[in-house]
Motif scaffolding. Sequence first.
Motif, PDB file in Angstrom:
ATOM      1  N   ALA A 124       0.810  -1.219   0.000  1.00 34.10           N
ATOM      2  CA  ALA A 124       0.000   0.000   0.000  1.00 34.10           C
ATOM      3  C   ALA A 124       0.840   1.264   0.000  1.00 34.10           C
ATOM      4  CB  ALA A 124      -0.932   0.012   1.214  1.00 34.10           C
ATOM      5  N   ALA A 125       2.072   1.207   0.511  1.00 32.21           N
ATOM      6  CA  ALA A 125       2.868   2.427   0.626  1.00 32.21           C
ATOM      7  C   ALA A 125       3.468   2.864  -0.699  1.00 32.21           C
ATOM      8  CB  ALA A 125       3.993   2.219   1.638  1.00 32.21           C
ATOM      9  N   GLY A 126       3.507   2.001  -1.687  1.00 34.26           N
ATOM     10  CA  GLY A 126       4.117   2.363  -2.967  1.00 34.26           C
ATOM     11  C   GLY A 126       3.111   2.937  -3.931  1.00 34.26           C
ATOM     12  N   PHE A 127       3.608   3.616  -4.944  1.00 36.32           N
ATOM     13  CA  PHE A 127       2.743   4.141  -6.002  1.00 36.32           C
ATOM     14  C   PHE A 127       3.203   3.541  -7.305  1.00 36.32           C
ATOM     15  CE2 PHE A 127      -0.079   7.146  -7.969  1.00 36.32           C
ATOM     16  CZ  PHE A 127       0.444   7.270  -9.241  1.00 36.32           C
ATOM     17  N   PRO A 160       7.353   9.682   2.517  1.00 35.80           N
ATOM     18  CA  PRO A 160       5.921   9.472   2.309  1.00 35.80           C
ATOM     19  C   PRO A 160       5.032   9.971   3.442  1.00 35.80           C
ATOM     20  CG  PRO A 160       7.147   7.493   1.706  1.00 35.80           C
ATOM     21  CD  PRO A 160       8.124   8.427   2.352  1.00 35.80           C
ATOM     22  N   LEU A 161       5.592  10.035   4.667  1.00 36.99           N
ATOM     23  CA  LEU A 161       4.780  10.453   5.811  1.00 36.99           C
ATOM     24  C   LEU A 161       4.858  11.946   6.096  1.00 36.99           C
ATOM     25  CD1 LEU A 161       5.265   7.492   8.307  1.00 36.99           C
ATOM     26  CD2 LEU A 161       3.428   7.887   6.680  1.00 36.99           C
ATOM     27  N   GLU A 162       5.563  12.700   5.252  1.00 41.05           N
ATOM     28  CA  GLU A 162       5.538  14.161   5.393  1.00 41.05           C
ATOM     29  C   GLU A 162       4.180  14.688   4.942  1.00 41.05           C
ATOM     30  OE1 GLU A 162       9.057  16.631   4.541  1.00 41.05           O
ATOM     31  OE2 GLU A 162       9.997  14.767   3.840  1.00 41.05           O
ATOM     32  N   HIS A 214       1.684  12.610   2.039  1.00 40.47           N
ATOM     33  CA  HIS A 214       1.898  12.220   0.641  1.00 40.47           C
ATOM     34  C   HIS A 214       1.444  10.782   0.405  1.00 40.47           C
ATOM     35  CE1 HIS A 214       4.355  15.618  -1.019  1.00 40.47           C
ATOM     36  NE2 HIS A 214       4.460  15.881   0.286  1.00 40.47           N
ATOM     37  N   ARG A 215       1.774   9.898   1.333  1.00 41.37           N
ATOM     38  CA  ARG A 215       1.408   8.493   1.143  1.00 41.37           C
ATOM     39  C   ARG A 215      -0.098   8.323   1.031  1.00 41.37           C
ATOM     40  NH1 ARG A 215       2.744   3.765   5.481  1.00 41.37           N
ATOM     41  NH2 ARG A 215       1.128   4.865   6.655  1.00 41.37           N
ATOM     42  N   ALA A 242       6.782   5.598  -6.277  1.00 43.21           N
ATOM     43  CA  ALA A 242       7.123   6.967  -5.882  1.00 43.21           C
ATOM     44  C   ALA A 242       6.857   7.145  -4.396  1.00 43.21           C
ATOM     45  CB  ALA A 242       6.326   7.972  -6.692  1.00 43.21           C
ATOM     46  N   ALA A 243       7.669   7.964  -3.760  1.00 38.65           N
ATOM     47  CA  ALA A 243       7.521   8.215  -2.326  1.00 38.65           C
ATOM     48  C   ALA A 243       6.711   9.461  -2.043  1.00 38.65           C
ATOM     49  CB  ALA A 243       8.898   8.346  -1.672  1.00 38.65           C
ATOM     50  N   SER A 244       6.532  10.335  -3.047  1.00 40.26           N
ATOM     51  CA  SER A 244       5.856  11.603  -2.820  1.00 40.26           C
ATOM     52  C   SER A 244       5.081  12.001  -4.061  1.00 40.26           C
ATOM     53  CB  SER A 244       6.870  12.699  -2.476  1.00 40.26           C
ATOM     54  OG  SER A 244       7.695  12.979  -3.604  1.00 40.26           O
ATOM     55  N   VAL A 245       4.201  12.984  -3.897  1.00 37.90           N
ATOM     56  CA  VAL A 245       3.425  13.490  -5.031  1.00 37.90           C
ATOM     57  C   VAL A 245       4.330  14.103  -6.099  1.00 37.90           C
ATOM     58  CG1 VAL A 245       1.703  15.201  -5.726  1.00 37.90           C
ATOM     59  CG2 VAL A 245       1.316  13.798  -3.686  1.00 37.90           C
TER      60      VAL A 245
END
Length: 623
Positions: A11-14, A167-169, A190-191, A28-31
């Motif tokens: 779930a944490a990945g994009f 991702p948690l920012e 972001h996640r 991706a880790a962020s938008v």
Amino acid sequence: MTLSMQLSANAAGFASVVRNGFPPFPAAASVPQAFAHAVRAFPDRRALVDGERSWTYAQLDRLSDLAASTLCAKGVVRGQGVGIYMDRSAEAVVAMLAILKLGAMYVPFDPAAPDERLASQARGAMVRVLAIASGSASPSWFKDAVAEIGVQAGEASGVLPQPDIHPLELAYVIHTSGSTNEAKGVCVTHRAILDLVAGAAYCSFVPEDVVYHGMSIAFDGSTFEIWGALLSGACLVVAPPAVSIQGIVELVEAQAISVLLLSTGLFNALGREALQRLARVRVLLAGGDVMSPHSASQFLAGGGRMLVNGYGPTEVTTFSHCHVMTARPEPAAAVPIGTPINGTAAYVLDEHGAALPVGAEGELFVAGTGLAQGYLGNPALTAERFVPDPFATDGSRMYRTGDLVRQAPDGALDYIGRIDTQVKIRGFRVELGEIETCLRRAGGLDDACVIHLKSAAGSSVLFAYGVPRPGAPVPSEGPLLEQMRDLLPDYMLPRRVLFIEALPLTINGKVDRRELTARAAALLGQAGPALPSGEEPGDPLTRSLMLALGDLLGRSLAPTDNFFDAGGDSLTAMRFCAQVSEEHDIHLPLVALFEADSLGQLVEHIRGLKAARPVAEEQADAL
């Protein structure tokens, strides 16, 4: 013990799915990182359309770099909250991208909200820089730095920071009202955004999609629209401000919209013609309130391909549950809110936190990667609403929604109502949602809302508002109340049932109970239905229009009344325009209601449009 769970392993990945020949994007880790993947894959593909203006992914990337440079010059740094004071627009999208590229978080403000409320929100989020559209006036309530964001090509000055965003920012803070009407800043990561739109089985964004952007950026529905499009290589089409139902339909057709999200209130208000014309979209989603089975049936019977009933508080990032329909629902059956989306777990618990069996009513708790971090600057409320998840082993939390639900044998959830709509009458605990369900069934209504008031003597009084089905006769109040007397105990019977065109909505698309409470308070002690006051209009057109307006606003009206002073808003104006179109075959521009000083002037304007129509038709025939 039944737990409704659907947690994806990654779930944490994009990563987008391989479809129609397009390779998947890397994780991706962020938008900003996910957007960069889309830019590299589709630099020349159309990314954004706003009116007559459009930009490719490469152009949008450069514009957001330029805006980021402007924000840097104003002192924006990583982790800072940056306000956005704009209506939905290309400039707003550019500002969001620019803020996120700097590792900051965007804080959208609703320009229609009172200045004092906006100033309080800005102080709470410690906003020191406010982004506005280029050429716009700075709002008087904001006293710090203002950055003008435009969409004109240029070169970014200096070297932009390239933060390695976790991702948690935080990506954004959106304010939502609670029962106390105190604005709460919901902090979303972001996640949570990536998990909302990545591999969304209820929609499955693909690069060929054209996505409608009609939500206010101060409402979390815009999260689904904007990032669902721009992180998948699709095209985002911005709807103009104050767009009418006719305008929505025309924009969908002109731009070949394939993904359309509407507030449930607006979807329920669509007439048969509009629903049939919208049937060409690949997927139509509605969220924010209880979906009308009648409207759902009309849409799917008219050729609609996929209809999604979405549910999710702002605290779980737009959607936590979705119910996908490709065939007509059963007549008069309530539309479920469905099953959890990927990365989400759902629990139906009793008041002691124990899981309930299938068929039992309980409070819905939601867990998973879509949860917000909490409420900005309010640790006490965060601890109250975001509680430890006793069914997880990793120390994660779950969010208590305050919503009553029931789980069906197939795992789908039925929405019952809000826990905070429980009231005490004569010592009995009463769930207003139960009365509303009874009203819908007994009266064959599209929707209903029950309001609880205290009389001057201190006794409890219930007022009910019902929305008749389009094209169906308005039920008679007396017989309906007699029918309900056989279904409910005396203390649960409303004193009055008032019929209106549609229930008023808040900006978030939820039923505006405060507005209905004010109307009911004004009617307390009065008798008789909501009819035009003063002398009854003589000609059929005037009588028809004034009756429609009286039903729509749920109160007595006179030709001298002003639509907005009488309680009208932009959504009720859209509904009236749609009703005039369907009943009188007249296209009434939404601006006409804003320009008319009185209902009498509005009626005369409609009369003029009606009289001009045969002339226009004759001229068209001559050509």
